[in-house]
Enzyme design. Structure first.
Site, PDB file in Angstrom:
ATOM      1  N   ARG A 107       0.793  -1.213   0.000  1.00  0.00           N
ATOM      2  CA  ARG A 107       0.000   0.000   0.000  1.00  0.00           C
ATOM      3  C   ARG A 107       0.838   1.283   0.000  1.00  0.00           C
ATOM      4  O   ARG A 107       0.509   2.240  -0.676  1.00  0.00           O
ATOM      5  CB  ARG A 107      -0.901   0.002   1.238  1.00  0.00           C
ATOM      6  CG  ARG A 107      -2.261   0.541   0.960  1.00  0.00           C
ATOM      7  CD  ARG A 107      -3.181   0.328   2.117  1.00  0.00           C
ATOM      8  NE  ARG A 107      -2.586  -0.557   3.133  1.00  0.00           N
ATOM      9  CZ  ARG A 107      -3.205  -0.979   4.206  1.00  0.00           C
ATOM     10  NH1 ARG A 107      -4.432  -0.609   4.437  1.00  0.00           N
ATOM     11  NH2 ARG A 107      -2.631  -1.761   5.089  1.00  0.00           N
TER      12      ARG A 107
ATOM     13  N   LYS B  88      -0.194 -19.840   5.362  1.00  0.00           N
ATOM     14  CA  LYS B  88      -1.119 -20.066   6.457  1.00  0.00           C
ATOM     15  C   LYS B  88      -1.283 -18.778   7.249  1.00  0.00           C
ATOM     16  O   LYS B  88      -0.364 -17.958   7.195  1.00  0.00           O
ATOM     17  CB  LYS B  88      -0.644 -21.213   7.337  1.00  0.00           C
ATOM     18  CG  LYS B  88       0.572 -20.867   8.221  1.00  0.00           C
ATOM     19  CD  LYS B  88       0.911 -22.014   9.099  1.00  0.00           C
ATOM     20  CE  LYS B  88       0.341 -21.851  10.474  1.00  0.00           C
ATOM     21  NZ  LYS B  88       1.163 -21.054  11.379  1.00  0.00           N
TER      22      LYS B  88
ATOM     23  N   LYS C 214       4.748 -23.692  23.262  1.00  0.00           N
ATOM     24  CA  LYS C 214       5.631 -22.529  23.297  1.00  0.00           C
ATOM     25  C   LYS C 214       6.250 -22.440  24.691  1.00  0.00           C
ATOM     26  O   LYS C 214       5.684 -22.934  25.661  1.00  0.00           O
ATOM     27  CB  LYS C 214       4.830 -21.250  23.063  1.00  0.00           C
ATOM     28  CG  LYS C 214       4.048 -21.264  21.761  1.00  0.00           C
ATOM     29  CD  LYS C 214       4.768 -20.490  20.698  1.00  0.00           C
ATOM     30  CE  LYS C 214       4.002 -20.453  19.414  1.00  0.00           C
ATOM     31  NZ  LYS C 214       4.805 -20.813  18.256  1.00  0.00           N
TER      32      LYS C 214
ATOM     33  N   HIS D  94       5.545 -24.449   5.707  1.00  0.00           N
ATOM     34  CA  HIS D  94       7.011 -24.444   5.599  1.00  0.00           C
ATOM     35  C   HIS D  94       7.648 -25.688   6.211  1.00  0.00           C
ATOM     36  O   HIS D  94       8.790 -25.996   5.935  1.00  0.00           O
ATOM     37  CB  HIS D  94       7.610 -23.142   6.143  1.00  0.00           C
ATOM     38  CG  HIS D  94       7.713 -23.076   7.634  1.00  0.00           C
ATOM     39  ND1 HIS D  94       6.647 -22.740   8.437  1.00  0.00           N
ATOM     40  CD2 HIS D  94       8.748 -23.284   8.478  1.00  0.00           C
ATOM     41  CE1 HIS D  94       7.039 -22.750   9.699  1.00  0.00           C
ATOM     42  NE2 HIS D  94       8.312 -23.082   9.753  1.00  0.00           N
TER      43      HIS D  94
ATOM     44  N   GLU E  40       8.985 -25.541  21.364  1.00  0.00           N
ATOM     45  CA  GLU E  40       9.661 -24.276  21.073  1.00  0.00           C
ATOM     46  C   GLU E  40       9.974 -23.560  22.378  1.00  0.00           C
ATOM     47  O   GLU E  40       9.250 -23.719  23.360  1.00  0.00           O
ATOM     48  CB  GLU E  40       8.750 -23.368  20.241  1.00  0.00           C
ATOM     49  CG  GLU E  40       8.368 -23.944  18.900  1.00  0.00           C
ATOM     50  CD  GLU E  40       7.505 -22.957  18.121  1.00  0.00           C
ATOM     51  OE1 GLU E  40       8.092 -22.146  17.392  1.00  0.00           O
ATOM     52  OE2 GLU E  40       6.281 -22.981  18.264  1.00  0.00           O
TER      53      GLU E  40
ATOM     54  N   ASP F  70      -2.600 -22.986  15.072  1.00  0.00           N
ATOM     55  CA  ASP F  70      -1.312 -22.456  14.636  1.00  0.00           C
ATOM     56  C   ASP F  70      -0.340 -23.569  14.219  1.00  0.00           C
ATOM     57  O   ASP F  70       0.446 -23.380  13.291  1.00  0.00           O
ATOM     58  CB  ASP F  70      -0.696 -21.627  15.776  1.00  0.00           C
ATOM     59  CG  ASP F  70       0.613 -20.964  15.372  1.00  0.00           C
ATOM     60  OD1 ASP F  70       0.614 -20.256  14.341  1.00  0.00           O
ATOM     61  OD2 ASP F  70       1.627 -21.156  16.066  1.00  0.00           O
TER      62      ASP F  70
ATOM     63  N   LYS G 289      11.316 -28.419   5.108  1.00  0.00           N
ATOM     64  CA  LYS G 289      12.466 -28.746   5.965  1.00  0.00           C
ATOM     65  C   LYS G 289      13.152 -30.009   5.439  1.00  0.00           C
ATOM     66  O   LYS G 289      12.495 -30.964   5.062  1.00  0.00           O
ATOM     67  CB  LYS G 289      12.025 -28.956   7.418  1.00  0.00           C
ATOM     68  CG  LYS G 289      11.614 -27.647   8.098  1.00  0.00           C
ATOM     69  CD  LYS G 289      11.298 -27.889   9.564  1.00  0.00           C
ATOM     70  CE  LYS G 289      10.633 -26.682  10.190  1.00  0.00           C
ATOM     71  NZ  LYS G 289      11.569 -25.717  10.765  1.00  0.00           N
TER      72      LYS G 289
ATOM     73  N   HIS H  85       1.253 -27.968  10.543  1.00  0.00           N
ATOM     74  CA  HIS H  85       2.590 -28.567  10.578  1.00  0.00           C
ATOM     75  C   HIS H  85       2.595 -29.990  11.137  1.00  0.00           C
ATOM     76  O   HIS H  85       3.171 -30.904  10.550  1.00  0.00           O
ATOM     77  CB  HIS H  85       3.547 -27.713  11.413  1.00  0.00           C
ATOM     78  CG  HIS H  85       3.632 -26.277  10.991  1.00  0.00           C
ATOM     79  ND1 HIS H  85       3.560 -25.890   9.673  1.00  0.00           N
ATOM     80  CD2 HIS H  85       3.794 -25.135  11.700  1.00  0.00           C
ATOM     81  CE1 HIS H  85       3.669 -24.567   9.602  1.00  0.00           C
ATOM     82  NE2 HIS H  85       3.815 -24.079  10.821  1.00  0.00           N
TER      83      HIS H  85
HETATM   84  C1  BG6 Z   1       4.734 -20.983  12.378  1.00  0.00           C
HETATM   85  C2  BG6 Z   1       3.877 -20.691  13.583  1.00  0.00           C
HETATM   86  O1  BG6 Z   1       3.937 -21.461  11.334  1.00  0.00           O
HETATM   87  O2  BG6 Z   1       5.732 -21.942  12.709  1.00  0.00           O
HETATM   88  C3  BG6 Z   1       4.749 -20.225  14.725  1.00  0.00           C
HETATM   89  O3  BG6 Z   1       2.931 -19.695  13.264  1.00  0.00           O
HETATM   90  C4  BG6 Z   1       5.866 -21.196  15.002  1.00  0.00           C
HETATM   91  O4  BG6 Z   1       3.966 -20.040  15.895  1.00  0.00           O
HETATM   92  C5  BG6 Z   1       6.619 -21.524  13.723  1.00  0.00           C
HETATM   93  O5  BG6 Z   1       6.737 -20.615  15.939  1.00  0.00           O
HETATM   94  C6  BG6 Z   1       7.619 -22.651  13.969  1.00  0.00           C
HETATM   95  O6  BG6 Z   1       8.449 -22.804  12.849  1.00  0.00           O
HETATM   96  P1  BG6 Z   1       9.909 -23.381  13.007  1.00  0.00           P
HETATM   97  O7  BG6 Z   1      10.385 -23.518  11.586  1.00  0.00           O
HETATM   98  O8  BG6 Z   1      10.693 -22.379  13.780  1.00  0.00           O
HETATM   99  O9  BG6 Z   1       9.807 -24.680  13.724  1.00  0.00           O
END
Ligand code: BG6
Length: 477
Positions: free
Chosen positions: A46, A143, A326, A173, A211, A230, A177, A235
């Site tokens: 924008r 996502k 987390k 993503h 994490e 999330d 990996k 994932h």
């Molecule tokens: C993201 C989530 O898709 O993946 C995050 O929204 C998360 O909350 C992240 O921290 C984790 O990705 P990675 O590659 O660091 O394991």
């Protein structure tokens, strides 16, 4: 090997994802020679800005978010020359003519929708109206792809009005990996594992994505999502699919995705007692979730552990335990395939339980190890001991300086036109169809997450989920 030349338009080109991941990643592909020298990246957003302003913004992003490549000033100079910028009004008319005039003929056109899903429809429509996208163009979406089945269906329907499924690249993503792809190589490239990969030999499977980060700075998004939306719906579900799917007859996008879809559809509903939701509370290791999310009354889960079953012949009665959280004690992601006990031991006096465990580490120290039982060295007679056959990829193959990260790899796959590592619309919908009733159940019961200390392994109840079955989680370390 360079990919074919392209014009990549990034809608949301000044946003967080573009600056943190997409552009530093593209710079690395540029340096490695994989991005052709004449390919172009067009940021669209924008704000009013010219090419020079955008180039400067991306220089700064590489300095902030890049790794060792940020020292390469000559490389950065050459890379930013490939960047352009168009100020665009996603829901109006501004900027679309400029964008059309910028696009070149005869190269691949890809459009990265790094924007709120509510804008997908407006963008798709305008790309067509202005003749910018055609039948060979590709679009990339991120996502969250919906927040339940109904919204995911609506998004799929919106995209389908303008694009064929073969043009749509939904990024997860985790599929980019290295170890995740290795999972397929290990299963289907060795004679050793596949014959044992079933309920006759496997006791259970554990998937952990732990994490250490909290939700600081992302509370407004995360607090409305929680760990289920999330991480689990996407994932962890993808990891589960790759572990559990039947061997595809060939390695091609739709054949692989057909098999993954069958797994999701065979997932049984999860009973409330098979799920533990958690939320971190303050400890010496860090603040509470509610502080991080800036919502003192939040009941959103920052941790989830659950047990599920796949109702098919291969996995009959084999539980899959998955957990993610987390602010846990370590950043550690692993899939563990725990094989059954020996039916009979010939070694007198050996009362220990010996088990083979194949552990696939996603991060850190990507690699695998296989726990095997051997004789304890020395003169002590036939005493048995469990040892790991360890394969840390960096040790075995040497550190690969040029290894692309998940985003880079996936963006290159978009240009190559390879959809294998992207989620198909029906997969995403099936995943929501499985998670929806679970989330609705929490909402109906006003479920309150169990607390766990920041920096711990999660709530006590998650331990119990396993202990009740006479099993134990693998240590998070
Ligand atoms: C993201 C989530 O898709 O993946 C995050 O929204 C998360 O909350 C992240 O921290 C984790 O990705 P990675 O590659 O660091 O394991």
């Amino acid at each position: 090997i360079p990919v074919d030349s392209f014009d990549l338009v990034i809608f949301g080109g000044t946003g967080d994802l573009a600056r943190r991941k997409i552009l530093p990643g593209l710079f690395r592909r540029f340096r490695s020679g994989q991005m052709p020298a004449e390919a172009r990246i067009i940021g669209a957003a924008r704000s009013e800005m010219d090419d020079a302003g955008y180039r400067q913004m991306i220089r700064e992003a590489i300095a902030e978010f890049g790794s060792e490549e940020k020292q390469d000033t000559a490389g950065i100079d050459a890379f930013v020359e490939r960047l352009h910028y168009v100020a665009i009004d996603a829901t109006g008319e501004g900027g679309w003519h400029q964008l059309r005039d910028l696009m070149r003929d005869g190269v691949i056109r890809a459009f990265y929708f790094s924007v709120a899903p509510s804008l997908f429809g407006a963008l798709a429509e305008r790309l067509h109206q202005h003749g910018i996208a055609d039948a060979s163009s590709r679009i990339v979406v991120e996502k969250p792809f919906g927040r339940d089945l109904a919204s995911a269906k609506a998004l799929n329907a919106t995209l389908a009005e303008h694009f064929d499924e073969s043009q749509i690249y939904r990024i997860d993503h985790y599929l980019g990996k290295e170890t995740v792809q290795n999972l397929m190589a290990v299963r289907f490239g060795n004679v050793l594992f596949e014959p044992l990969w079933n309920s006759h030999y496997i006791d259970h499977i554990q998937i952990t994505v732990a994490e250490t980060v909290g939700v600081t700075g992302r509370g407004s998004y995360y607090d409305k999502s929680g760990a289920m939306r999330d991480m689990v719906q996407n994932h962890l579900m993808q990891l589960l699919c790759l572990i559990a799917m039947e061997p595809p007859s060939i390695y091609d996008a739709d054949t692989v995705r057909d098999e993954k879809l069958k797994v999701i559809r065979a997932l049984q509903p999860v009973e409330p007692h098979q799920i533990v939701r958690g939320q971190y509370e303050a400890s010496a290791e860090g603040p509470s979730y509610r502080e991080d999310a800036e919502n003192p009354r939040s009941f959103t889960e920052s941790f989830l552990a659950l047990k599920c079953h796949i109702a098919n012949w291969r996995w009959a009665k084999v539980p899959f335990y998955i957990r993610t959280g987390k602010r846990m004690k370590a950043r550690s992601s692993e899939i563990a395939v725990v094989f059954k006990d020996l039916g009979h031991t010939i070694f007198e006096g050996d009362t220990a339980r010996h088990r083979n465990i194949l552990s696939i580490r996603l991060q850190p120290n990507e690699g695998m190890d296989l726990q095997v039982t051997i004789k304890e060295p020395g003169p002590g007679g036939m005493r048995l001991v469990d040892v790991p056959l360890d394969m840390t990829f960096a040790d075995a193959l040497g550190p690969d300086q040029d290894a692309p990260d998940a985003y880079e790899r996936l963006i290159m796959d978009v240009i190559r036109g390879n959809q294998t590592l992207f989620m198909r619309g029906d997969e995403v919908e099936a995943a929501w169809a499985w998670t929806d009733p679970i989330i609705e159940g929490w909402e109906a019961r006003n479920d309150v997450p169990k607390l766990y200390d920041a920096g711990s392994a999660g709530p006590e109840d998650a331990m119990m989920l396993m202990h009740r079955d006479g099993r134990r989680w693998r240590e998070i370390k």
